[in-house]
Structure formats: structure tokens, C-alpha cells
Design a protein around this motif. Structure first.
Motif, mmCIF file in Angstrom:
data_model
loop_
_atom_site.group_PDB
_atom_site.id
_atom_site.type_symbol
_atom_site.label_atom_id
_atom_site.label_comp_id
_atom_site.label_asym_id
_atom_site.label_seq_id
_atom_site.Cartn_x
_atom_site.Cartn_y
_atom_site.Cartn_z
ATOM 1 N N GLY A 1 0.828 -1.115 -0.073
ATOM 2 C CA GLY A 1 -0.096 -0.027 -0.005
ATOM 3 C C GLY A 1 0.920 1.381 0.057
ATOM 4 O O GLY A 1 0.579 2.216 -0.826
ATOM 5 N N CYS A 2 1.930 1.187 0.532
ATOM 6 C CA CYS A 2 2.966 2.428 0.788
ATOM 7 C C CYS A 2 3.543 2.522 -0.676
ATOM 8 O O CYS A 2 3.674 3.843 -1.053
ATOM 9 N N ARG A 3 3.943 1.522 -1.046
ATOM 10 C CA ARG A 3 4.438 1.702 -2.504
ATOM 11 C C ARG A 3 3.237 2.408 -3.600
ATOM 12 O O ARG A 3 3.698 3.042 -4.423
ATOM 13 N N LYS A 4 2.289 2.014 -3.508
ATOM 14 C CA LYS A 4 1.007 2.427 -4.169
ATOM 15 C C LYS A 4 1.083 4.130 -4.076
ATOM 16 O O LYS A 4 0.938 4.902 -5.046
ATOM 17 N N ALA A 5 1.139 4.287 -2.719
ATOM 18 C CA ALA A 5 1.173 5.809 -2.433
ATOM 19 C C ALA A 5 2.353 6.471 -3.157
ATOM 20 O O ALA A 5 2.342 7.612 -3.743
ATOM 21 N N ASN A 6 3.576 5.906 -3.087
ATOM 22 C CA ASN A 6 4.846 6.404 -3.736
ATOM 23 C C ASN A 6 4.280 6.686 -5.348
ATOM 24 O O ASN A 6 4.998 7.659 -5.955
ATOM 25 N N GLU A 7 3.721 5.451 -5.963
ATOM 26 C CA GLU A 7 3.479 5.545 -7.416
ATOM 27 C C GLU A 7 2.588 6.918 -7.790
ATOM 28 O O GLU A 7 2.968 7.745 -8.666
#
Lengths: 445, 445
Positions: A221-227
Motif C-alpha cells: 500500500g505504501c508503494r502504491k502511494a509512492n506511485e
């Protein structure tokens, strides 16, 4: 899935207190792109404290954390000794998603009575103590560690070493050499990660591994926010919510209420308050100008605070921007049964608790809009690790963007130093004799 | 014993952000006396909602509460169904002074998952449900009551009636006739007592009787606050702290931080936030003029929030008045032991946790004063029922005085009505069809 519901900011709905976000995005496109590019560009420099961007990619550390948890299946109580950023993230995620079987306890204060009560309730043989301090010099955490360390040794002798795990800087401070000298297991707070941005590193993941949180999903989920934080402004959610904050602060909204409609998210506002306040409340900007920036984050929980704070939010001064967090679906729902003799409540009969929660959330937001009190919502598809990770990393990005827009360093906290020095002086620490004398002359002792 | 420490408001210490209270008391003497006399004079009129002044004198009701508790020694879990003022007072006092043996649970929200979790963890045979709603129409509380009522009956049959106790208005609303029809024990919320002023009536005392709080002492402390609220302004502590709030609000301090240095007092700020915000955030004054009064109360806990909010309090905008609550003596203290290998912490060795807590409280307050951030403290001799009762009743008086100074009705909450109506409309309640259609047309459904 996370989305923004900005309908109660729309100036067609709430008049001059509102904004037209599409137009604002066009007008501020260059500035937001510059902020985005500056953040991504500075990421590699450890002095910029942007390590939190990359931590969710670090699956190797996560595996190490999970292996440690597996190797310590004997733990029944995990005591986290940590304060501020060393406690708030794990506390928030645990309340939302923790499912045991280990009981988590957070020692985040030095009042003696609750510490005594906790010590008396624990079985040392079944207790693991996780001391978390990046610097190793946090007075509260270290005082607690001294007490727990002694308590373990008195109960277990040399076996105390199996009952302590350290989370600290890989090189600096006093905890790292201490762990090495005593042969204690130790995890790292990456040097470029500050406390309030540390939930995805072992500061957060180690305790959360003991309560069954799906950490893979949290980091995904954090990586999705980074995206989304890398996207063009039209799709860049953190840039958008940061712009909302920025524009509303220019309209005199000096108070930011953060109000999830969820008891499970009851500690998320505390985590957000620290992230927001400590990052953005700064006396001096990057050019050295005196600015006294910062809006004040206020904790609230829906529906509960409809019966506590909403009166003020609706009728009080127009100095607030309210951020809601709303869930689209429950994890599990419960029907409200019909009861004979209480037919005055028949509008509730056969409906569900989630339906009531959802109606109250929408009703309150709309009633605030009617009073021209601007508000918007983060809408989460459901409350799970992926979505919560996305929201938390989104809020870190939002904070970072605001730091850029306000031209301040969002990653330091110079304002807490003087209080620490006064504490050292009052506690009689060597080297602080002069300050102690000054305080005494001013009547503080 | 409760006293005010106003040294960090002194303009000789903090300059133009400060005040000279003695001089201010002289200048505002007439106005404060008029406020005091108006409040005491209106006390007998039920429409004025000043019943909370006299409740601590009502030892007869307290005896009834204590008898009920004695007659129900079988209770192991007490579930309070109440929200806002029906929960916050008991929650605050329980965290500070509750010592069991009964476990208190507060259902103050309608999110289904935590309710389901609680229901699954309880043994109905050992559980007492205390439903608290003055009006009997609070949607959240009544939804929870329907669910708990059904759960009890499914487990216990007709015996469910022994497991419910009602706290509601003596005459109005739907809960009183329901209790009568079913033969349930019922306690009274006095008609002239609003939710946020109700902790000393059975709303608070009934749950607190089950966790061993010394209620006689709590009410005696409240009576002591009444005594000071009747005094000349030079000795009238509530008039004084109200004047501090009033003068600082005139200096642009729109945010009131309430920060006890105590984990045991962790829910007191939540109680204060409701008391302060709901009483003082008003759109219209007593003359019908649009005023939008109110300062925003913010919850903080020392030392914990030194690592979360103090950076903003010190370096951010000068829009805050900070109220500390400080204890002079611990109930029980704990030594910080020396540990070999951690000599860098030797300033802590042999000192006590309370000494550290006290040093941090004084250090933080002084560091804020150095940054010209005005703050003052309620100093409690120790944390016991008498002193806590005194402080809570003091804060009710402070709020009442502020209402007088601002010429508003501090005892109503008109701003929450529209949200309730929208909720009814969204839940499909009969009579709200037109509103539901309006909402739908505005995109809210």
C-alpha cells in the motif's frame, strides 16, 4: 483503493470558503511539479531525511523481522518502550488491524504508577521488551529501559538477554554499542528516516509482526502511494491533498481536524497529529526567515465526536479545514434488531450498524458544508493493511509536499531542543550546571 | 488541593503575549462579579441548565447508586452504552482512579467490528449493560442498546432484565416508560443537567461505583470548587482561569491546548474538549447576534506529546494558550536503576520516574514561555478523587464563566441538530422523506 472526495470543498456548494480544485491544480501545476521533482530528486541524500520513500521497497529487512517473530513464538506480551514516532505508528496500525495473539503494551510516558501497574501485571518469562530510540538518548525511553532491564534481570538472571530486542540507529548513539556488547538482537532505524516517518521500518514492523498484521500488504500500500506521488499533478493524490491544505491555510484555516469515522482508526489521528505538527510547525524557513508556519492538527473520531466537537466545528469560527476518513465497506457487519416496546426507533430496525455509521458520516460532512465549513474525505474501499499503508504513506507525502510549498524543512524538530536541555539541567546532568543556575534564578527548580 | 501556577503568563516573563492577572482582576472585577452572581442567581431555574452546581450536594442519589452497586456484586463486566457526555466523564475518572474489579467497556460508536468483538468477548451471565441517554433518542446509543438487549435475551431469556440498568431523564423520552414497562432499574439524569456537565450524577457515578472510585471524595472535591466559585474574585479560582482564557482569546489565542502531565489523566482532555468546545462554540449570542464564538480545545498528554506537538507549540504561530495539569506528588514512585554499560545515562541513575516527569513538565513550560507562548498550570497536590472532582467542577465553572463573559448560552448545542436530521433522512426515518429527496438532489445518499 483510496480516493479523495472533494465535493464539500466545491465553491459551488460552500461559497467563498471553497475552492475549485481543477482550476487550482492548473494554476499551481508548476509549483507542485517543482515540489514533486525536488522531493524525488533529493531522495538519495541522507541529510534530507527522505529515506521513508524507499523503506517500503526493503523486503529484505521485512523478511528479517518476520524471521525474528517466528523464532520467538514464546512471546505473550510485547512491551514497546518508545515515545512519539517510536510508538504512534505501531499503535495506530495495531488498533486498526492487530489481531493478537501477543498483547502489545506501549510505555510512552514516565508517570510511575502506570509503569508499576504494568510491571506487576507481566510475567517476565513470557515478556519481550522492544526498546526503540534512534538516538538512544531519549530520556523517557531510556529511563523505562533501565527499569525494565533491571526487572528482567532480577527475574531471569542472565536469561534477560533473550527478552530484549533493540531498534536503533545502525551506528550512532549508545544503544547500538550496548546491544553489541551484550549480544542483543538489534534492528535498524535507517539514518535517513525520522521518527514520525518510521512506521514502515522495524520501528513499526517489528511490534506489528507480533500481532499478525499483514506487513507485506501494508508495504505494498505504501508503494502504491509512492506511485501516485510520482504522477502528473492531475493524478498525484498527495500533491492534491497538500494543495487543498495550502489553499485553505491561505483562507485563514489554521486548524486541521483529522476525523476518521472508525473506532479501529482511533489512534490514527494521534499519529497524524505528530506527523503534521512536528513537520510543519517551524519558526524559520529554508532561507532563514522568521515565519512561524504551521496549522494545528486536531484529533477527532466519528461518530463519537459529533457529540463533542461538531458543535464547535459547525457554529464556531471559520478557522478549520476538516479531513474525514470514511470506509466504503465494513469488514463484518451487524444488524440492528427490532425490539418490542421501542418502536419509536423503528427507523433503525433491520438496518445495519455500518449503514448508520455511513449515514452519520455523510450527514455530518454535509451539515458542515451547509455552514460553509470546508471539509473533504479520504475514502477507503475497506480497512485493510494495503489501504491503511496507502493512506499513511499518502499522509507522509502530503506533509512533505506542504513542507515544499511552505519552503520549510519538514524533517527536523529544532523546537524541542531547549526543553530537553532544561530537563537535563533540572535533573542535574553533568555539563548543565550553568543552565540549572539560570533556571533557579528564574524560579524554575 | 488545587492551585493555579500563572508564572508563565506574567508579562514580565513573556512580554506582550502575557498578562498581569492581579491588575486584570481589578479591571474586570465588576464583570466577573456580575457573571458569578448571574450564574448563582439563575441556578434555580431548570431552563438554565445549571443543575450541575447542586448535584454534588445530592448524597441521597449517591447512596442509591452505592446500594445498587452492592446489590450487584456478581458483575464482572460493565458495558456503558453512551456517547459524548454520557461516556467521557466516567471514562476520564475511571482511567485516573478506577481500580476494578469490574471491567468497564464504553460503546461510544457504531462501527460494527469493535461491537462484534466486544460481544464475542463477554460472558452475558456476568455482564451488566448500562444504557445512558437523557433523551432516549441518541441514535448510536439506542442502536447499541437494541443489539445488546437482543444479545442478552438470546443468552439469558427473561433474565435479561437483571442485566440492564437505565440512566435517563426522570420523565421525558422513550427510555423512562420502557424501563417502567419492563421493570428495569433506572437512574435519573436531572432535567437541568446537560450531558457534558453530568459526571457527578448517575451518568458518571453509577459506572464509577463499579470500579471502586471514592465517590464521596469526588463529590466533596466538586463542592470545594463550588465554594471557590462563590468567592470574591481575588479568591475565585474559576473566575480567574476564565479571565485568563478570555484575555488571551482577545490576544488572538484561538487554540486552547489542555495537557495533563499524566497517563492516568489521558482521557481528561477528551472530556475537557467536549465541555469546552460544545459549550463555547456558538454561532449566535444571547441577543441573537451572529458571533461565531469559541476557541478550539486541543488534547495533549505530557511528556508524550513533547515528542509530537510541542515542536508546533513552540515554533508555530502564536495562536495558542496552553493549560498544563501538573501533580505535586506521586501516589507511588519508582526508582530508575543504574545499569552497567549505560553510564551515558548516569544523570538518571538513582533518580525517580516522578522526578523525571516533574522536571520535564517544568522544563517544557519554561521553554514555551521563552518562545513567548503563554501557558499556565493547574497544580494538583496529588491525583485522588477529591482533587480530580475539584478540578472537573472547576473546569465546568470556568466554562460557565466564559459563557457569561462571551454572552452566549453555554448549555445548549443547536449546531448538532441538522446533522441528526440528515442522518434520519439518510436512514429513511418516517417524516424525513422531503429532506431525503433534497439530499439526493444534492448528491448525498
Amino acid at each position: 483503493m483510496l480516493r479523495l472526495d472533494l465535493s464539500n470543498l466545491d465553491s459551488r456548494r460552500i461559497g467563498s470558503q471553497g475552492i475549485d480544485l481543477e482550476q487550482a491544480l492548473r494554476a499551481h501545476k508548476k509549483r507542485l511539479e517543482a515540489a514533486r521533482d525536488a522531493l524525488w530528486g533529493r531522495k538519495g541524500d541522507p541529510a534530507e531525511f527522505l529515506g521513508w520513500i524507499d523503506v517500503p521497497e526493503d523486503t529484505q529487512t521485512l523478511r528479517k523481522v518476520l524471521r525474528y517473530r517466528e523464532a520467538n513464538a514464546w512471546v505473550e506480551d510485547l512491551v514497546v518502550l518508545g515515545i512519539g514516532g517510536s510508538a504512534l505508528g505501531a499503535q495506530a496500525v495495531n488498533a486498526a488491524l492487530g489481531k493478537g495473539p501477543v498483547r502489545l503494551h506501549f510505555v510512552d510516558n514516565v508517570e510511575p504508577e502506570p509503569i508499576l501497574e504494568l510491571l506487576r501485571s507481566l510475567e517476565p518469562r513470557k515478556t519481550l521488551v522492544n526498546v526503540i530510540s534512534k538516538s538512544g538518548s531519549t530520556a523517557e525511553t531510556m529511563a523505562a529501559f533501565l527499569a525494565f532491564r533491571r526487572w528482567l534481570e532480577e527475574a531471569l538472571g542472565q536469561d534477560w538477554k533473550r527478552h530484549v530486542v533493540v531498534t536503533t540507529d545502525p551506528a550512532r548513539g549508545i544503544l547500538r554499542p550496548y546491544a553489541q556488547a551484550e549480544g542483543l538482537p538489534a534492528f535498524e532505524v535507517p539514518p535517513a528516516v525520522g521518527g514520525r516517518f518510521s512506521v514502515t521500518c522495524p520501528v513499526g514492523t517489528l511490534p506489528l509482526a507480533f500481532v499478525g498484521v499483514d506487513l507485506e500488504a501494508l508495504l505494498a500500500g505504501c508503494r502504491k502511494a509512492n506511485e501516485t506521488a510520482q504522477a502528473q499533478v492531475e493524478a498525484n493524490l498527495p500533491a492534491q491533498s497538500a494543495l487543498v491544505h495550502h489553499l485553505l491555510s491561505q483562507k485563514g484555516k489554521s486548524v486541521n481536524v483529522f476525523m476518521p469515522y472508525s473506532t479501529r482508526l482511533r489512534y490514527l489521528p494521534d499519529w497524524f497529529v505528530q506527523l503534521h505538527d512536528e513537520s510543519l510547525g517551524k519558526a524559520i524557513d529554508r532561507e532563514g526567515k522568521v515565519v512561524h508556519t504551521g496549522t494545528t492538527a486536531v484529533r477527532a473520531i466519528g461518530t463519537t465526536d459529533q457529540h463533542a466537537q461538531v458543535q464547535l466545528f459547525r457554529e464556531g469560527p471559520h478557522d478549520k479545514l476538516i479531513t474525514f476518513v470514511r470506509l466504503e465497506k465494513p469488514t463484518e457487519d451487524l444488524k440492528i434488531p427490532a425490539v418490542a416496546g421501542l418502536e419509536a426507533l423503528d427507523y433503525l430496525f433491520g438496518r445495519s450498524f455500518f449503514e448508520l455509521l455511513d449515514a452519520e458520516a455523510k450527514a455530518t460532512a454535509h451539515a458542515l458544508a451547509k455552514a460553509h465549513q470546508p471539509n473533504f474525505a479520504f475514502v477507503l474501499e475497506r480497512l485493510d493493511a494495503y489501504t491503511l499503508g496507502w493512506l499513511m504513506q499518502h499522509l507522509m507525502w502530503q506533509t512533505a509536499f506542504l513542507g515544499e510549498l511552505w519552503n520549510i524543512n519538514a524533517f527536523d524538530q529544532p523546537g524541542v531542543e531547549l526543553g530537553k536541555e532544561y530537563t537535563y539541567a533540572l535533573m542535574g546532568r553533568r555539563g548543565y550546571e550553568k543552565l540549572a543556575a539560570e533556571l533557579k534564578a528564574e524560579g524554575v527548580e
